[in-house]
Motif scaffolding. Structure first.
Motif, short mmCIF file in Angstrom:
data_model
loop_
_atom_site.label_atom_id
_atom_site.label_comp_id
_atom_site.label_asym_id
_atom_site.label_seq_id
_atom_site.Cartn_x
_atom_site.Cartn_y
_atom_site.Cartn_z
N PHE A 187 -13.93 -5.53 9.02
CA PHE A 187 -12.78 -5.42 9.80
C PHE A 187 -11.89 -6.81 9.40
O PHE A 187 -10.74 -6.87 9.74
CB PHE A 187 -13.38 -5.75 11.35
CG PHE A 187 -13.58 -4.59 12.10
CD1 PHE A 187 -12.63 -3.91 12.82
CD2 PHE A 187 -14.85 -4.22 12.01
CE1 PHE A 187 -12.69 -2.97 13.53
CE2 PHE A 187 -15.20 -2.96 12.84
CZ PHE A 187 -14.03 -2.18 13.39
N GLN A 188 -12.58 -7.53 8.70
CA GLN A 188 -11.85 -8.52 7.91
C GLN A 188 -11.01 -8.04 6.65
O GLN A 188 -9.83 -8.84 6.48
CB GLN A 188 -12.80 -9.55 7.26
CG GLN A 188 -12.21 -10.91 6.80
CD GLN A 188 -13.33 -12.04 6.37
OE1 GLN A 188 -14.46 -11.95 6.61
NE2 GLN A 188 -12.95 -12.64 5.21
N ILE A 189 -11.43 -7.37 5.87
CA ILE A 189 -10.62 -7.11 4.52
C ILE A 189 -10.10 -5.60 4.59
O ILE A 189 -9.38 -5.24 3.68
CB ILE A 189 -11.53 -7.27 3.28
CG1 ILE A 189 -12.71 -6.33 3.24
CG2 ILE A 189 -12.06 -8.61 3.43
CD1 ILE A 189 -13.54 -6.50 1.68
N CYS A 190 -10.61 -4.62 5.21
CA CYS A 190 -10.23 -2.98 5.08
C CYS A 190 -9.10 -2.79 5.42
O CYS A 190 -8.73 -3.57 6.96
CB CYS A 190 -11.60 -2.47 5.28
SG CYS A 190 -13.01 -2.53 4.29
N ASP A 191 -8.42 -1.70 5.42
CA ASP A 191 -7.27 -1.11 5.90
C ASP A 191 -7.50 0.16 6.84
O ASP A 191 -6.97 0.27 7.78
CB ASP A 191 -6.11 -0.85 4.89
CG ASP A 191 -5.77 -1.81 3.83
OD1 ASP A 191 -5.42 -2.81 4.31
OD2 ASP A 191 -5.93 -1.64 2.63
N ARG A 192 -8.62 0.62 6.34
CA ARG A 192 -8.66 2.07 6.83
C ARG A 192 -10.44 2.22 6.72
O ARG A 192 -11.07 1.69 5.98
CB ARG A 192 -8.22 3.30 6.47
CG ARG A 192 -8.04 4.45 7.23
CD ARG A 192 -6.88 5.27 6.80
NE ARG A 192 -6.70 5.76 5.48
CZ ARG A 192 -6.61 6.83 4.85
NH1 ARG A 192 -6.54 7.88 5.60
NH2 ARG A 192 -6.36 6.90 3.51
N ILE A 193 -10.95 3.04 7.89
CA ILE A 193 -12.18 3.34 7.91
C ILE A 193 -12.44 4.84 7.88
O ILE A 193 -11.87 5.60 8.92
CB ILE A 193 -13.06 2.58 9.04
CG1 ILE A 193 -13.00 1.14 9.02
CG2 ILE A 193 -14.71 3.02 9.12
CD1 ILE A 193 -13.47 0.25 10.09
N MET A 207 0.83 -1.28 -0.08
CA MET A 207 0.00 0.05 0.16
C MET A 207 0.82 1.26 0.06
O MET A 207 1.70 1.53 0.93
CB MET A 207 -0.90 -0.03 1.26
CG MET A 207 -2.05 1.07 1.37
SD MET A 207 -3.23 1.00 2.62
CE MET A 207 -2.06 1.20 4.06
N SER A 208 0.64 2.18 -1.05
CA SER A 208 1.36 3.39 -1.25
C SER A 208 0.93 4.50 -0.31
O SER A 208 -0.42 4.43 -0.16
CB SER A 208 1.56 3.73 -2.50
OG SER A 208 1.93 5.13 -2.72
N GLY A 216 -3.75 1.00 -3.58
CA GLY A 216 -3.67 -0.31 -2.99
C GLY A 216 -4.14 -0.24 -1.61
O GLY A 216 -3.85 -1.26 -0.96
N GLU A 217 -4.96 0.63 -1.32
CA GLU A 217 -5.72 0.73 -0.03
C GLU A 217 -7.17 0.14 -0.11
O GLU A 217 -7.90 0.51 -1.17
CB GLU A 217 -5.71 1.93 0.64
CG GLU A 217 -6.49 2.18 1.91
CD GLU A 217 -6.42 3.64 2.41
OE1 GLU A 217 -6.39 3.87 3.47
OE2 GLU A 217 -6.76 4.52 1.21
N ILE A 218 -7.65 -0.59 0.71
CA ILE A 218 -9.22 -0.83 0.86
C ILE A 218 -9.64 0.04 1.88
O ILE A 218 -9.43 -0.37 3.21
CB ILE A 218 -9.26 -2.33 1.14
CG1 ILE A 218 -8.63 -3.29 0.04
CG2 ILE A 218 -10.78 -2.79 1.06
CD1 ILE A 218 -8.61 -4.76 0.34
N HIS A 219 -10.55 0.94 1.50
CA HIS A 219 -10.68 1.94 2.61
C HIS A 219 -12.27 2.07 2.52
O HIS A 219 -13.15 2.13 1.56
CB HIS A 219 -10.44 3.37 1.97
CG HIS A 219 -10.29 4.56 2.94
ND1 HIS A 219 -9.62 5.40 3.06
CD2 HIS A 219 -11.33 4.76 3.93
CE1 HIS A 219 -9.80 6.39 3.92
NE2 HIS A 219 -11.10 5.91 4.73
N ALA A 220 -12.92 1.76 3.83
CA ALA A 220 -14.03 1.61 4.11
C ALA A 220 -14.78 3.26 4.36
O ALA A 220 -14.24 3.67 5.18
CB ALA A 220 -14.49 0.75 5.29
#
Length: 499
Positions: A208-214, A1-2, A32-36
């Motif tokens: 909470f399983q797949i995200c990096d940030r909320i 993740m950049s 490259g981030e998964i952001h909720a």
């Protein structure tokens, strides 16, 4: 993740008819981030995404893509800059093949007459699918695929367009557990390739399983961003609703009475067979099982919406014959369907009209509706259900998902049902509205109403049910009392394991 933002939104504001829905909102997505993106229904999530993708014009604020300021006038411009959206309502043409859907509007052609290069499109479709680990024949007609597979085609189409930002709106709402697992693998693959993903969902477990940030919005304002590894369920809920929500599920201490409803050997060929169960006064019976197991079909048959090939139904010990929804309503059965938009509401009608539509007998003298009686009933229901609306005459389609769901439930409460069937009662509903719906269920059971609740969310089944029926491939696989009902026992029965 950049650490380089691929998207940066600063001070975004938007109002509709003087009603401010976004107020100085900031949002950032890294490569490259998964952001909720989270918030209660009506918090402003959809409006923010529509501004990002050029559907809505912003009133104030700035949008940057990879450091360059942009001002998209339409979704096509956003797509050309590498931004794609996978909507809840999929944009698949069912009668076209997978490869035709993949290249829809971007067909590869040859010659002045535009002859399509089908062989090349099939080959490229196979390459894109293989790249994501998706095993689907490009020649398959899209309408023959499951919802999960259709969603994979949309993702593959986005990847084919060199998408750098993928926005996913409630992507797992209609998927089976197996399809969700496959989707998460594809999302992980996209993340490795540097795609930034904005993930909108009300399902806390998967966030909470797949995200990096909320990032959390509340009442149109940006509240906070948290790294998933450094926060927890309770903190996010508090940010979303502005208060401690307490336990997710209210305590069940309702006194369960006599048998209210019973079915014997219910059978509808091709859908389910020999279904036997009962529900008592004040009881909540949860119905679990994998998607396609026959849960909704059983409920439709009880409500007279689907024909039966055999079996009997009893209410308060007396056999009843129900061959139409009208007969079911007359018998005291109410049915909140899983698809509120196409089956539960008339979207172009007002809150008042939707709430009173099932109670015309009560509010009319067979020919004329008593406006006074109707308004009294509707206002009572709006207050009882805590519906957030600017008025009873507002179009129901303008309400948030959670408030729409309250309207669907409310219209049935007007008939004073003996038996209330709830099919996916909190799908697409935020955590605060969920708690209110659960409390309403509790209140109804205290009044003696019997509830049958179909749900794909195991925490909901476990948190609210007094007993659990597990359906597997059209058959009743197990009946579990509260002490026996665990995620492991339910899933074992739902997947055809020993019990």
């Amino acid at each position: 993740m950049s650490l380089t933002p691929v998207i940066e939104m600063k001070g975004i504001s938007k109002a509709f008819s003087g009603n401010r829905v976004l107020d100085q909102v900031d949002f950032q997505l890294l490569r490259g981030e998964i952001h909720a993106l989270m918030g209660e229904n009506g918090a402003g999530k959809s409006t923010l995404i529509k501004i990002l993708t050029g559907i809505y014009e912003r009133d104030a604020g700035r949008v940057f893509i990879k450091g360059n300021e942009v001002h998209f006038k339409n979704p096509k411009e956003a797509e050309q800059m590498g931004i794609a959206v996978i909507h809840q309502e999929l944009n698949i043409i069912p009668y076209l093949t997978v490869y035709e859907n993949m290249f829809l509007g971007k067909e590869l052609t040859v010659g002045r007459f535009g002859i399509t290069r089908d062989k090349e499109m099939k080959k490229k479709t196979k390459e894109y699918l293989d790249r994501l680990g998706i095993e689907i024949d490009p020649n398959t007609e899209a309408g023959n695929l499951s919802v999960g597979q259709q969603q994979m085609i949309e993702i593959a189409r986005a990847v084919a367009a060199n998408t750098e930002v993928l926005i996913m709106d409630e992507p797992t709402a209609a998927l089976t557990d197996r399809e969700i697992e496959a989707l998460f693998k594809v999302i992980a693959s996209l993340k490795k390739q540097g795609v930034g993903i904005v993930y909108i969902s009300h399902r806390m477990e998967e966030i909470f399983q797949i995200c990096d940030r909320i990032s959390v919005l509340r009442d149109g304002q940006f509240i906070d961003s948290k790294e998933v590894a450094k926060t927890n369920f309770d903190e996010i809920v508090k940010l979303m609703v502005g208060r401690q929500l307490g336990e997710r599920f209210p305590e069940r201490n309702t006194k369960i009475g006599q048998e209210r409803f019973k079915v014997e050997n219910l059978t509808s060929k091709g859908s389910f067979e020999n279904i036997n169960f009962s529900v008592h006064q004040g009881e909540i019976v949860g119905v679990a099982g994998l998607m396609g197991a026959g849960r909704s079909e059983i409920m439709q048959a009880i409500f007279g919406y689907r024909s039966l090939d055999g079996g009997k139904m009893f209410i308060d010990g007396k056999e009843v014959t129900i061959k139409s929804p009208y007969a079911a309503i007359k018998a005291g059965i109410a049915f909140v369907t899983e698809d509120r938009k196409s089956q539960g509401l008339i979207l172009d009608l007002s809150v008042r009209e939707n709430l009173s539509i099932t109670t015309l007998d009560k509010i009319s003298n067979k020919s004329l509706i008593s406006t006074k009686t109707e308004v009294s009933l509707v206002d009572e229901m709006i207050e009882k259900l805590h519906v957030k609306t600017s008025g009873r005459e507002i179009s129901v389609k303008s309400l948030s998902g959670g408030n729409q769901q309250k309207i669907v439930i409310g219209k049935w409460l007007g008939i004073d049902p003996k038996i209330l069937i709830l099919d996916e009662p909190t799908r697409g509903v935020d955590v605060g509205a969920k708690k209110e719906i659960y409390q309403l269920m509790n209140d109804l059971t205290k009044q003696g109403v019997s509830i049958i609740m179909v749900s794909s969310e195991l925490p909901e089944i476990l948190g609210m049910s007094d007993r659990v029926l597990v359906i597997h491939e059209g058959k009743l696989a197990n009946v579990l009392n509260k002490s026996e009902a665990t995620q492991e026992n339910i899933m074992q029965s739902a997947t055809g394991g020993n019990h």
